[in-house]
Design an enzyme around this catalytic site. Structure first.
Site, short mmCIF file in Angstrom:
data_model
loop_
_atom_site.label_atom_id
_atom_site.label_comp_id
_atom_site.label_asym_id
_atom_site.label_seq_id
_atom_site.Cartn_x
_atom_site.Cartn_y
_atom_site.Cartn_z
N ASP A 355 48.94 -16.42 22.99
CA ASP A 355 48.09 -16.96 24.04
C ASP A 355 46.64 -16.67 23.65
OD1 ASP A 355 47.12 -18.18 26.29
OD2 ASP A 355 48.48 -17.19 27.68
C1 BGC Z 1 46.65 -19.50 29.32
C2 BGC Z 1 47.59 -20.47 28.64
C3 BGC Z 1 46.81 -21.66 28.16
C4 BGC Z 1 45.73 -21.18 27.21
C5 BGC Z 1 44.91 -22.29 26.60
C6 BGC Z 1 45.45 -19.17 28.47
O1 BGC Z 1 44.50 -18.46 29.18
O2 BGC Z 1 47.36 -18.34 29.65
O3 BGC Z 1 48.60 -20.85 29.53
O4 BGC Z 1 47.65 -22.59 27.55
O5 BGC Z 1 44.85 -20.34 27.93
O6 BGC Z 1 44.04 -22.86 27.49
#
Ligand code: BGC
Length: 827
Positions: A355
């Site tokens: 993530d």
């Molecule tokens: C989130 C993800 C997301 C990623 C990209 C993160 O903060 O937890 O779910 O896909 O950002 O935007």
């Protein structure tokens, strides 16, 4: 010749900042596709290439040129100009996608990559500037970037792809990622709302439309579906989840993966999906985002991992790690999850992305001392690509040089990433031509968004059949509340690209549906859902008083749910409850329509209103959907995908709880108000309940009313016993005892009475949305195999244990219509 073309195309394009693919680009890719295909297919060509190439040109780049040339000569001789460009492209794509050919291509490409190029593939950069900045272009040329995210301007995406494929040594195209969570420009209901449809077809179509729209902008990878089992309504991310139930989440996860990826992932309009967040994120302590989770392995395997397994079996291309800590080891560095379960047990061959910056956060968790150690933990655990961080790009080289990370591990990570790129057909066709895709917000897309919204709305209560409203018998209706005409708010969380101009609000839709028949009086009454200024409440009361009925549009704005938007108090925020109380005093019928990103505790308003439609954040077409439901054009048919607690202190409360040794029932609980002052310690019901609320939820999982009246009157099985490895049919008969045609979601629940580890009091094992005409009787059959009753027991092996089972069929998890059967050990 290929080389000439590359040079030609490069020169032709030099000078402009953002360019579309030219004839030369396309021709080059067509030739290259041919070459690779024939290299893979022809052993002769391959051997020739290896022998001559190794002797004459030790540098891989030169050898590649030789390979292209040999293959190309072969192709030209074989097919000449018989094929058209289009049919050639399509057939090349299909053949190139054969699994064994993809593996050969991965292997060949990997063999020609430098370590720095490999690490480049493992790095994803945020590219949301709206143009191709120098640092990005330089990184692409040097092969230091495998993927970008957050760029949605098709010209910029094409330019980035062009630089990657034409100006880098090996020409590897990019994965272009974006959070396309519940629609792109056309916004579907939030995922939790989609789950309330209990309709995989609707969910799949929503994902398909989102993919088609996102693909027009060059996006080829979405970070969805989010399939964290969510049993805590305080957690803001429950909005993006598919609810609390293993089976419902798993089936809808598969529908989303199929919708995004299509039948053929290399076809234009198909994009790679990403099952996230692996794993356990939904169990964060007290619903605080990013917090810790502690999940025993049996629960992890029986609950949290199951939807991910379903997504893997459905062919999901990628997985994203969770931000959260799982039993002391953050998911991004968790070898048990990423290696043992995902690779060794499930044989997953897609790739794992971290993530956002979650690798460097391993240090913040307290797992590592610095970024280098974080990179070590993450790569060793099995993370293949780093999102928006630089731990991999800065530290992998030295970790390899020091012998702490093996080159085999790096090759494996890169192979996983390249495999996904090949499957997407990016090597054949990296560029986006929006003209070959359906238009954004097409009539079909808006129709699908409306259908999804209609099916997602759950009618929680409807006293004295106050709904549907009749435009014939009413003269006037008051439309009051902060969310009646809030086009942005109805879209919900995660709508980076959602087009607010497409939103039709309930207020507008009610006007267009019945505005010519009755007087529609609108007052916002509160600036937003959190307002504490009640100065317009008198006016609201006057309007309600002089109208035949009031529809109150209440709930939460979109910013109150989603990532990092958890709440400790999940009542209606601001002075909304006071507004309800004041309107109630008019004595006129009051209907609450609630738009929210989570289940809310509605105890303080539930008795103050005659009917409640819970509409989640319903998306672009929420208004027309709600108007049709309010005025009976459609009947509500949504069912709750998650339990609604009475008070926040009941959380976690979910239908598949364990029985405990002292389960609560109506005759063994006591209420705080009924306790005598000197009551002895053992005088109260000794069971699993709270003194100050009921032991039941306010609204149970699976609950949802209809304008029709469905009566379930019989349940039976195809036999009393099944042998292990066989199936049983469980059936029920239901009748529509009304004069309204409507859909009903029929639900099958099962309990395994005695097992080597305790099992839930009910587990959903099947569901089906059916349509019944007035007076119609229908038999619904569910075929249950003994494998469907398997669970991970003490030894962490999945097995079905023989014994007694109860089964229920009905319209909610509270159904009492029960039958029994027994599983015998078999042969
Ligand atoms: C989130 C993800 C997301 C990623 C990209 C993160 O903060 O937890 O779910 O896909 O950002 O935007």
């Amino acid at each position: 010749m290929v080389c000439d073309l590359r040079v030609l195309s490069r020169n032709a394009l030099r000078g402009s900042r953002v360019r579309s693919p030219t004839f030369f680009n396309k021709a080059y890719f067509l030739f290259r596709a041919y070459s690779i295909k024939l290299t893979a297919l022809s052993n002769v060509a391959k051997k020739l290439y290896h022998r001559i190439g190794a002797i004459a040109w030790p540098r891989p780049s030169r050898r590649i040129l030789l390979r292209f040339s040999l293959s190309h000569i072969f192709v030209t001789a074989l097919l000449g100009s018989l094929l058209t460009k289009k049919s050639m492209n399509a057939s090349v794509k299909t053949e190139m996608n054969a699994p064994e050919i993809i593996e050969q291509r991965v292997e060949t490409l990997l063999a020609s990559m430098t370590l720095s190029e490999k690490i480049g593939q493992m790095s994803q950069l945020n590219a949301g500037e709206g143009y191709a900045p120098d640092y990005l272009a330089d990184g692409l040329r040097a092969g230091r970037i495998g993927s970008v995210l957050n760029v949605v301007d098709v010209k910029v995406v094409n330019e980035l792809q062009r630089i990657a494929v034409e100006e880098s040594r090996l020409g590897i195209p990019l994965m272009v990622g974006r959070d396309v969570i519940h629609g792109f420009k056309t916004v579907m209901p939030i995922p939790l709302g989609q789950a309330a449809t209990w309709n995989p077809d609707v969910v799949k179509e929503g994902a398909r439309i989102a993919a088609l729209e996102a693909a027009t902008c060059g996006v080829n990878w979405t970070f969805a579906p989010m399939i964290d089992i969510s049993r805590d309504a305080r957690w803001g991310r429950i909005a993006e989840s598919l609810g609390e139930c293993v089976l419902l989440t798993s089936e809808l996860a598969v529908a989303m993966v199929e919708g995004f990826q299509g039948d053929d992932m290399s076809a234009s309009g198909s994009i790679a999906a990403c099952a996230k967040h692996f794993a356990g994120y939904g169990a964060v302590e007290s619903g605080r985002d990013y917090a810790t989770t502690n999940i025993p392995e049996t629960k992890l395997r029986n609950v949290y991992l199951r939807p991910f397994k379903a997504a893997v079996d459905a062919g999901v291309s990628t997985m994203m790690t969770s931000f959260s800590d799982l039993n002391g080891i953050p998911a991004t560095g968790n070898e048990f999850l990423l290696r043992q379960v995902l690779r060794d047990e499930w044989n997953y061959d897609g790739f794992v992305v971290s993530d956002w910056d979650s690798i460097r956060q391993l240090q913040v968790h307290g797992l590592t001392e610095n970024d280098k150690e974080s990179a070590f933990e993450a790569v060793s655990a099995g993370v293949d690509m780093e999102m928006a961080g630089d731990a991999f790009s800065h530290h992998l080289v030295s970790l390899i040089e020091e012998g702490r990370v093996s080159i085999e591990r790096i090759d494996n990570a890169v192979a996983n990433i390249l495999r996904a790129k090949f499957r997407l057909g990016l090597f054949e066709d990296p560029f986006t031509n929006p003209e070959v895709l359906p238009p954004i917000a097409s009539e079909e897309a808006l129709k699908a968004a409306k259908r999804a919204a209609i099916e997602s709305v759950v009618m929680l209560k409807n006293d004295h059949a106050v709904l549907p409203l009749s435009s014939e018998s009413l003269q006037s209706v008051a439309v009051i509340g902060p969310l009646a005409d809030a086009p942005y708010q109805q879209l919900g969380t995660w709508i980076f690209d959602g087009d607010v101009e497409l939103s039709i609000t309930p207020m507008h839709a009610i006007h267009s549906l019945v505005g010519h028949d009755l007087d529609v009086r609108y007052l916002r009454a509160m600036e937003n859902s959190r307002s504490r200024a009640s100065d317009t409440f008198d006016e609201a009361v006057q309007i309600a008083q002089s109208s035949d009925a009031t529809i109150l549009f209440l709930g939460e704005e979109s910013i109150l749910s989603g990532e990092a938007h958890s709440r400790a108090d999940i009542n209606l925020p601001g002075d909304q409850a006071e507004l309800v109380r004041r309107i109630r005093e008019t004595g006129k019928p009051v209907i609450a329509v609630i738009l929210a990103g989570r289940p809310l505790t509605l105890t303080n308003i539930v008795d103050q209103v005659d009917a409640i439609l819970f509409a989640w954040h319903p998306g672009s077409m929420g208004g027309p959907a709600i108007a049709d439901l309010l005025f009976g054009v459609e009947s509500p048919s949504g069912k709750l995908p998650t339990t609604f607690p009475r008070v926040v202190g009941q959380i976690p409360i979910y239908y598949s709880q364990k029985n405990s040794g002292k389960p609560a029932s109506w005759d063994n609980v006591a209420h705080i108000d009924d306790i005598e002052t000197r009551a002895p310690q053992t005088s109260l019901g000794m069971s699993a309940f709270h003194l100050d609320t009921h032991f039941t939820p306010l609204f149970a999982f699976g609950h949802g009313l209809s304008y029709a009246a469905f009566e379930y009157h019989r349940i039976w099985t195809s036999g009393n016993e099944i042998a292990m490895g066989e199936g049983i049919t469980i059936s029920a008969e239901l009748t529509n005892q009304s004069d309204v045609a409507a859909d009903e979601v029929v639900q099958l629940y099962v309990r395994d009475l005695v097992a080597s580890i305790t099992r839930p009091v009910k587990e959903l094992k099947g569901f089906r949305r059916v349509h019944l005409e007035p007076g119609e009787t229908l038999t619904v059959d569910f075929l249950l195999h003994t494998d469907d009753l398997a669970f991970f027991g003490r030894d962490m092996q999945i097995t079905t244990e023989p014994g007694e089972f109860h089964a229920w069929i009905g319209g909610s998890s509270e159904t009492q219509l029960r039958t029994e059967f027994r599983i015998t050990p078999g042969n």
